[in-house]
Scaffold this motif. Structure first.
Motif, short mmCIF file in Angstrom:
data_model
loop_
_atom_site.label_atom_id
_atom_site.label_comp_id
_atom_site.label_asym_id
_atom_site.label_seq_id
_atom_site.Cartn_x
_atom_site.Cartn_y
_atom_site.Cartn_z
N GLY A 96 29.67 51.47 41.07
CA GLY A 96 30.65 50.62 40.42
C GLY A 96 31.71 50.11 41.38
O GLY A 96 31.94 50.69 42.44
N ILE A 97 32.35 49.03 40.96
CA ILE A 97 33.47 48.45 41.69
C ILE A 97 34.64 48.37 40.73
O ILE A 97 34.49 47.86 39.61
CB ILE A 97 33.14 47.06 42.24
N GLU A 98 35.77 48.91 41.13
CA GLU A 98 36.96 48.89 40.29
C GLU A 98 38.07 48.13 41.00
O GLU A 98 38.31 48.32 42.18
CB GLU A 98 37.44 50.31 40.01
N LEU A 99 38.74 47.27 40.25
CA LEU A 99 39.88 46.53 40.75
C LEU A 99 41.11 46.97 39.98
O LEU A 99 41.05 47.17 38.77
CB LEU A 99 39.67 45.02 40.58
N ALA A 100 42.23 47.10 40.68
CA ALA A 100 43.49 47.44 40.03
C ALA A 100 43.88 46.31 39.08
O ALA A 100 43.48 45.17 39.28
CB ALA A 100 44.58 47.66 41.07
N PRO A 101 44.67 46.62 38.05
CA PRO A 101 45.12 45.56 37.15
C PRO A 101 45.86 44.47 37.93
O PRO A 101 46.71 44.76 38.76
CB PRO A 101 46.08 46.28 36.20
N HIS A 102 45.48 43.24 37.67
CA HIS A 102 46.04 42.10 38.39
C HIS A 102 46.03 40.89 37.48
O HIS A 102 45.26 40.82 36.52
CB HIS A 102 45.23 41.83 39.66
N PRO A 103 46.86 39.90 37.76
CA PRO A 103 46.83 38.67 36.95
C PRO A 103 45.57 37.87 37.26
O PRO A 103 45.05 37.91 38.37
CB PRO A 103 48.08 37.92 37.39
N PHE A 104 45.09 37.16 36.25
CA PHE A 104 43.93 36.30 36.48
C PHE A 104 44.38 35.06 37.22
O PHE A 104 45.43 34.51 36.93
CB PHE A 104 43.26 35.94 35.16
N PRO A 105 43.61 34.61 38.19
CA PRO A 105 44.05 33.51 39.04
C PRO A 105 44.28 32.19 38.32
O PRO A 105 45.15 31.43 38.68
CB PRO A 105 42.96 33.38 40.09
N SER A 106 43.52 31.88 37.30
CA SER A 106 43.66 30.57 36.67
C SER A 106 43.95 30.68 35.18
O SER A 106 43.49 29.88 34.39
CB SER A 106 42.39 29.76 36.88
N ALA A 107 44.72 31.68 34.78
CA ALA A 107 45.00 31.87 33.36
C ALA A 107 46.46 31.65 33.03
O ALA A 107 46.99 32.24 32.12
CB ALA A 107 44.56 33.26 32.93
N GLY A 108 47.11 30.79 33.78
CA GLY A 108 48.50 30.49 33.50
C GLY A 108 48.62 29.66 32.22
O GLY A 108 47.66 29.00 31.80
N PRO A 109 49.79 29.66 31.57
CA PRO A 109 49.94 28.91 30.31
C PRO A 109 49.82 27.40 30.50
O PRO A 109 49.49 26.69 29.57
CB PRO A 109 51.34 29.30 29.83
#
Length: 119
Positions: A96-109
């Motif tokens: 498995g590959i786990e990434l720390a919680p982070h903002p999505f790059p293109s999910a701005g309002p």
């Protein structure tokens, strides 16, 4: 001059060398998998490197023992902040590959594609 203890030492050195060589190959495989995953989730792998964090023995689904290697790496979404991630391999198989919680790059309002993604 050349006795059985020398042969045993040479065999031991050969086994250690082989184990290190295989470990380097598995590290390269892990780096390729991390690069692919980062590209897939649209984040940037920082420093183009991974580091071995942990080695342990574990059983696979079939009950056979093997070496589990855990590598750590850092990634970024916007280039401002570093986030941590890790990858685990059981032998050459990806666990498995786990990434720390982070903002999505293109999910701005104000993202014009956000409305299409939600609909």
């Amino acid at each position: 001059m050349f006795d059985l203890s020398h042969v045993a030492l040479l065999m031991l050195a050969g086994l250690i060398g082989t184990w290190i060589w295989r470990g380097l190959g598995l590290r390269d495989r892990a780096l390729i998998l991390v690069r692919q995953h980062c590209k897939q989730v649209d984040v940037q792998l920082l420093d183009e490197s991974i580091v071995l964090n942990r080695i342990r023995l574990a059983r696979n689904r079939g009950g056979r023992f093997g070496v589990v290697r855990r590598y750590g790496f850092e990634f970024t979404v916007t280039g401002e902040r570093r986030y941590h991630g890790n990858i685990q391999l059981h032998g050459a198989r990806l666990l498995g590959i786990e990434l720390a919680p982070h903002p999505f790059p293109s999910a701005g309002p104000d993202d014009p594609n956000l409305r299409e993604k939600l609909l």
